[in-house]
Write a protein that holds these residues in place. Sequence first.
Motif, PDB file in Angstrom:
ATOM      1  N   GLY A 111       0.793  -1.232   0.000  1.00 44.16           N
ATOM      2  CA  GLY A 111       0.000   0.000   0.000  1.00 44.16           C
ATOM      3  C   GLY A 111       0.822   1.277   0.000  1.00 44.16           C
ATOM      4  N   ASP A 266     -14.251   0.155  -4.532  1.00 44.01           N
ATOM      5  CA  ASP A 266     -13.036   0.782  -4.008  1.00 44.01           C
ATOM      6  C   ASP A 266     -12.066   0.930  -5.182  1.00 44.01           C
ATOM      7  OD1 ASP A 266     -10.598   1.390  -2.908  1.00 44.01           O
ATOM      8  OD2 ASP A 266     -10.554  -0.257  -1.468  1.00 44.01           O
ATOM      9  N   ARG A 305      -4.824  11.186   4.672  1.00 46.13           N
ATOM     10  CA  ARG A 305      -6.176  10.799   5.082  1.00 46.13           C
ATOM     11  C   ARG A 305      -7.210  11.636   4.327  1.00 46.13           C
ATOM     12  NH1 ARG A 305      -5.563   6.770   5.094  1.00 46.13           N
ATOM     13  NH2 ARG A 305      -7.567   6.209   5.995  1.00 46.13           N
TER      14      ARG A 305
HETATM   15  C1  LIG Z   1      -7.477  -1.887  -1.596  1.00 44.66           C
HETATM   16  C2  LIG Z   1      -7.169  -0.565  -0.991  1.00 44.66           C
HETATM   17  N1  LIG Z   1      -8.131   0.359  -0.925  1.00 44.66           N
HETATM   18  C3  LIG Z   1      -7.894   1.568  -0.393  1.00 44.66           C
HETATM   19  C4  LIG Z   1      -6.663   1.902   0.122  1.00 44.66           C
HETATM   20  C5  LIG Z   1      -6.473   3.249   0.718  1.00 44.66           C
HETATM   21  O1  LIG Z   1      -7.275   3.385   1.848  1.00 44.66           O
HETATM   22  P1  LIG Z   1      -7.310   4.773   2.644  1.00 44.66           P
HETATM   23  O2  LIG Z   1      -7.768   5.802   1.678  1.00 44.66           O
HETATM   24  O3  LIG Z   1      -8.295   4.530   3.746  1.00 44.66           O
HETATM   25  O4  LIG Z   1      -5.915   5.033   3.134  1.00 44.66           O
HETATM   26  C6  LIG Z   1      -5.627   0.964   0.090  1.00 44.66           C
HETATM   27  C7  LIG Z   1      -4.297   1.272   0.651  1.00 44.66           C
HETATM   28  O5  LIG Z   1      -3.418   0.480   0.736  1.00 44.66           O
HETATM   29  C8  LIG Z   1      -5.879  -0.294  -0.486  1.00 44.66           C
HETATM   30  O6  LIG Z   1      -4.928  -1.231  -0.558  1.00 44.66           O
END
Ligand SMILES: Cc1ncc(COP(=O)(O)O)c(C=O)c1O
Length: 454
Positions: A111, A266, A305
């Motif tokens: 991530g 997502d 965030r």
């Molecule tokens: C599948 C997925 N969705 C969303 C996000 C980002 O989430 P957020 O915006 O809550 O940091 C990540 C981050 O690693 C992710 O792997």
Amino acid sequence: MTTVATTVPVTLDRDAPGPLGSQLSARIRDLVVAGTLGHGDRLPSSRALARGLGVSRSVTEQAYDQLVAEGWLEARRGSGTFVAAGSAIGTGTTARPRPAGAPALTWLDAGTPWIDPRHAVGWRRAWREVSTARPPRGYEDPRGIPELRAELAERLARTRGLSVDADEVAITCGTTDGLRHLVAALPDGAVAMEDPGYRAAVETVRATGRPVRDLPALEPVTNLAGVVAAYVTPAHQHPLGRVMPAVDRLTLLASATAAGALVVEDDYDSEFRYDVAPVPALASLDRDRVAYLGTAAKAVAPSLRLGWLVAPPDVADRVHARRRITHDTAPWPVQRAFLALLRDGYVDRVVRTARRVYAERAPRVAAALAPYAEPAGPVAGMYSAWLLPRPVALAAQRAAREAGFGVNLLADYCRSADLSGLVVGFGGVTDEELDRALAVLTRALDRAAGSSRS
Ligand SMILES: Cc1ncc(COP(=O)(O)O)c(C=O)c1O
């Protein structure tokens, strides 16, 4: 019946903004969704179509490549390009961790994005602008700063095929926050979630006390009876990497419609495809059924965030009413800084640089691991997943840890799914760290392969 299309009924608007190849792929996609082109129909060769439209062949090739990558078309070697199975079903749709571990480890985290330090000047400029702006006096619109919503609406239309008004966009504190708002607006009931899948999303839903139903990530979703929502990552399944095929998208929408369930899309890293243009958002196929979640986590930084959400009107109304009463909004300075970063072109610059870095690193990772492991999906974005027998994956993880690197097991993302392997992130490390980590992993995999031979 298979028909051979000698031409396809499309015209191109040369004055429209954007590349002609994207315009052409959108037109052909519409014909497939509408059923004008049906399963098995053969399209004209890229050369013949280019001649018919009076464009260069690279335009038609780009459009075909894009639609093949999305699963609407299939290329059969030696015989041509065909409409893929199931793509032409009418749907009645509207057209419109960081992982816990020793702090000393350098994590190959899936991530964490690459942020080029050369962009620091733009970052500072944005925050200077925030420091001189005057914050609003009271509790403003819970959906966020209107100018930011307008910028995002324009980007969603341009880059994700999602034509929305600024009024329909709501700013959140990231994907998980958006998911939390959506879930709070739904009636009681379970949420179906991809398995393997994004752990933070699963924990966010569990924290609300709702049961989570496991949806096998690589299978079509044919039954959503008894759930109130289904959470998916169709543009780049996390963490397997697959693009949800066109036919599975339509099946998912049909199942959700039959069950009266909301689909939560997502769309976390679609700007980071480097082989084909980003796959259009699932929400562009059915705005009344799909809630869309976007994030600045990949393009700017997870720690900002900040994210955005576009929900069907009835869900959006409930989300906004609740946020208004609870003042559960994204902090104004962060929104204001993101607006400045967008307007300044910072976000586009960072994305362009990072995409180039990922496009160069992904094949390096693949070259190192492919002799030992099978890729779980096409390589895009800032990580790739590799299938390996469990003991081999564990041995590689252990060897990496001993050398100071953290790498996640595919099993860490699985609930009922029985998959084993490694998920290798290559965004949050330097080139030199990546090379060292790959050398450690390949040595471990080599040892494992040697011991299984002997
Ligand atoms: C599948 C997925 N969705 C969303 C996000 C980002 O989430 P957020 O915006 O809550 O940091 C990540 C981050 O690693 C992710 O792997």
